[in-house]
Design a protein around this motif. Structure first.
Motif, short mmCIF file in Angstrom:
data_model
loop_
_atom_site.label_atom_id
_atom_site.label_comp_id
_atom_site.label_asym_id
_atom_site.label_seq_id
_atom_site.Cartn_x
_atom_site.Cartn_y
_atom_site.Cartn_z
N ALA A 125 52.28 8.78 69.26
CA ALA A 125 51.12 8.29 70.01
C ALA A 125 50.69 6.91 69.54
O ALA A 125 49.51 6.57 69.57
CB ALA A 125 49.96 9.29 69.94
N GLU A 126 51.65 6.09 69.11
CA GLU A 126 51.32 4.76 68.60
C GLU A 126 51.11 3.73 69.70
O GLU A 126 50.27 2.85 69.59
CB GLU A 126 52.43 4.27 67.66
CG GLU A 126 52.46 5.01 66.35
CD GLU A 126 53.59 4.55 65.45
OE1 GLU A 126 54.43 3.75 65.90
OE2 GLU A 126 53.63 5.00 64.31
N ASP A 127 51.91 3.82 70.76
CA ASP A 127 51.86 2.80 71.80
C ASP A 127 50.90 3.17 72.93
O ASP A 127 50.83 2.45 73.92
CB ASP A 127 53.26 2.57 72.38
CG ASP A 127 54.21 1.99 71.35
OD1 ASP A 127 53.72 1.33 70.41
OD2 ASP A 127 55.42 2.18 71.48
N LEU A 128 50.18 4.27 72.78
CA LEU A 128 49.25 4.69 73.83
C LEU A 128 47.91 4.02 73.57
O LEU A 128 47.28 4.25 72.55
CB LEU A 128 49.11 6.21 73.83
CG LEU A 128 50.41 6.99 74.04
CD1 LEU A 128 50.15 8.48 73.89
CD2 LEU A 128 51.00 6.69 75.41
N GLY A 170 43.83 15.53 73.12
CA GLY A 170 44.65 16.70 73.46
C GLY A 170 45.47 17.17 72.27
O GLY A 170 45.61 18.37 72.04
N GLN A 171 46.01 16.23 71.50
CA GLN A 171 46.75 16.58 70.30
C GLN A 171 45.86 17.32 69.30
O GLN A 171 46.30 18.29 68.68
CB GLN A 171 47.34 15.33 69.63
CG GLN A 171 48.54 14.75 70.34
CD GLN A 171 49.05 13.53 69.62
OE1 GLN A 171 48.28 12.65 69.22
NE2 GLN A 171 50.36 13.44 69.46
N VAL A 172 44.64 16.86 69.15
CA VAL A 172 43.71 17.51 68.22
C VAL A 172 43.39 18.93 68.70
O VAL A 172 43.39 19.88 67.91
CB VAL A 172 42.42 16.67 68.04
CG1 VAL A 172 41.36 17.45 67.28
CG2 VAL A 172 42.74 15.37 67.33
N VAL A 208 50.01 27.04 72.85
CA VAL A 208 50.49 26.01 71.92
C VAL A 208 52.01 25.96 71.80
O VAL A 208 52.54 24.98 71.31
CB VAL A 208 49.88 26.16 70.50
CG1 VAL A 208 48.38 26.04 70.55
CG2 VAL A 208 50.31 27.43 69.83
N ALA A 209 52.72 26.99 72.26
CA ALA A 209 54.17 27.05 72.06
C ALA A 209 54.92 25.83 72.61
O ALA A 209 55.76 25.27 71.89
CB ALA A 209 54.73 28.34 72.64
N PRO A 210 54.67 25.38 73.84
CA PRO A 210 55.42 24.21 74.32
C PRO A 210 55.20 22.97 73.46
O PRO A 210 56.16 22.27 73.10
CB PRO A 210 54.89 24.01 75.74
CG PRO A 210 54.35 25.33 76.15
CD PRO A 210 53.81 25.95 74.88
N ALA A 211 53.95 22.70 73.10
CA ALA A 211 53.67 21.51 72.27
C ALA A 211 54.25 21.68 70.88
O ALA A 211 54.80 20.74 70.30
CB ALA A 211 52.17 21.27 72.20
N ASP A 264 43.42 7.62 74.24
CA ASP A 264 42.37 8.41 73.61
C ASP A 264 42.42 9.86 74.06
O ASP A 264 42.27 10.78 73.26
CB ASP A 264 40.99 7.81 73.91
CG ASP A 264 40.75 6.49 73.21
OD1 ASP A 264 41.44 6.22 72.20
OD2 ASP A 264 39.88 5.73 73.66
N TRP A 265 42.60 10.06 75.36
CA TRP A 265 42.67 11.44 75.89
C TRP A 265 43.89 12.17 75.35
O TRP A 265 43.83 13.36 75.04
CB TRP A 265 42.67 11.44 77.42
CG TRP A 265 41.29 11.27 77.95
CD1 TRP A 265 40.78 10.16 78.57
CD2 TRP A 265 40.23 12.22 77.89
NE1 TRP A 265 39.47 10.37 78.88
CE2 TRP A 265 39.09 11.63 78.48
CE3 TRP A 265 40.12 13.51 77.37
CZ2 TRP A 265 37.87 12.28 78.58
CZ3 TRP A 265 38.90 14.16 77.48
CH2 TRP A 265 37.79 13.56 78.08
N PHE A 266 45.01 11.45 75.22
CA PHE A 266 46.21 12.08 74.67
C PHE A 266 45.97 12.53 73.24
O PHE A 266 46.30 13.65 72.85
CB PHE A 266 47.40 11.13 74.74
CG PHE A 266 48.69 11.75 74.29
CD1 PHE A 266 49.42 12.56 75.14
CD2 PHE A 266 49.16 11.55 73.00
CE1 PHE A 266 50.60 13.16 74.71
CE2 PHE A 266 50.33 12.14 72.57
CZ PHE A 266 51.05 12.95 73.44
N ARG A 267 45.36 11.66 72.43
CA ARG A 267 45.07 12.01 71.03
C ARG A 267 44.08 13.17 70.94
O ARG A 267 44.22 14.06 70.09
CB ARG A 267 44.56 10.79 70.28
CG ARG A 267 45.69 9.83 69.88
CD ARG A 267 45.19 8.68 69.03
NE ARG A 267 44.77 7.53 69.79
CZ ARG A 267 45.58 6.72 70.45
NH1 ARG A 267 46.87 6.93 70.44
NH2 ARG A 267 45.12 5.68 71.11
#
Length: 121
Positions: A57-60, A71-73, A15-18, A66-69
């Motif tokens: 992640a508004e313009d994605l 990943g964020q979760v 998680v460190a990089p994110a 969906d995959w990016f969000r």
């Protein structure tokens, strides 16, 4: 205890990089450095705008958004797990435990006090 330490180590590395990205991009958003001023006194660098869009992640849209969000979760869950494991380790290792309690209390109190001060001012 060794398993806990090992799990904490690897989750932290995961998680460190994110965590650093979201902390840094959140910091420049606090000062609106990603927004160009209407009076022309400041022009935001394009990189800050693009990275802020990623942070929010508004313009994605579509499947990639969906995959990016998702990943964020996943990263959020891993970050919370890492923090909780760190707190458990602190209580198990530290003697006396009052400095751990003091740090936890300060970690809760500081943001609350800053938010109250910001609302009052």
């Amino acid at each position: 205890m060794r398993r806990l330490i090992r799990l904490h180590r690897y989750l932290s590395c995961f998680v460190a990089p994110a965590m650093m990205f979201f902390a840094i991009s959140g910091a420049w958003q606090a000062y609106r450095l990603h927004e160009t001023r209407k009076d022309g006194s400041y022009t935001a660098p394009a990189a800050l705008k693009q990275l802020t869009d990623l942070h929010k992640a508004e313009d994605l849209e579509g499947a990639s958004g969906d995959w990016f969000r998702r990943g964020q979760v996943i990263l959020s869950i891993a970050f919370v797990a890492t923090a909780l494991i760190g707190v458990v380790m602190a209580f198990r290792i530290a003697r006396p435990v009052w400095p751990v309690l003091l740090c936890l209390a300060a970690g809760v109190a500081l943001p609350v006090l800053l938010a109250l001060a910001a609302r009052a001012g």
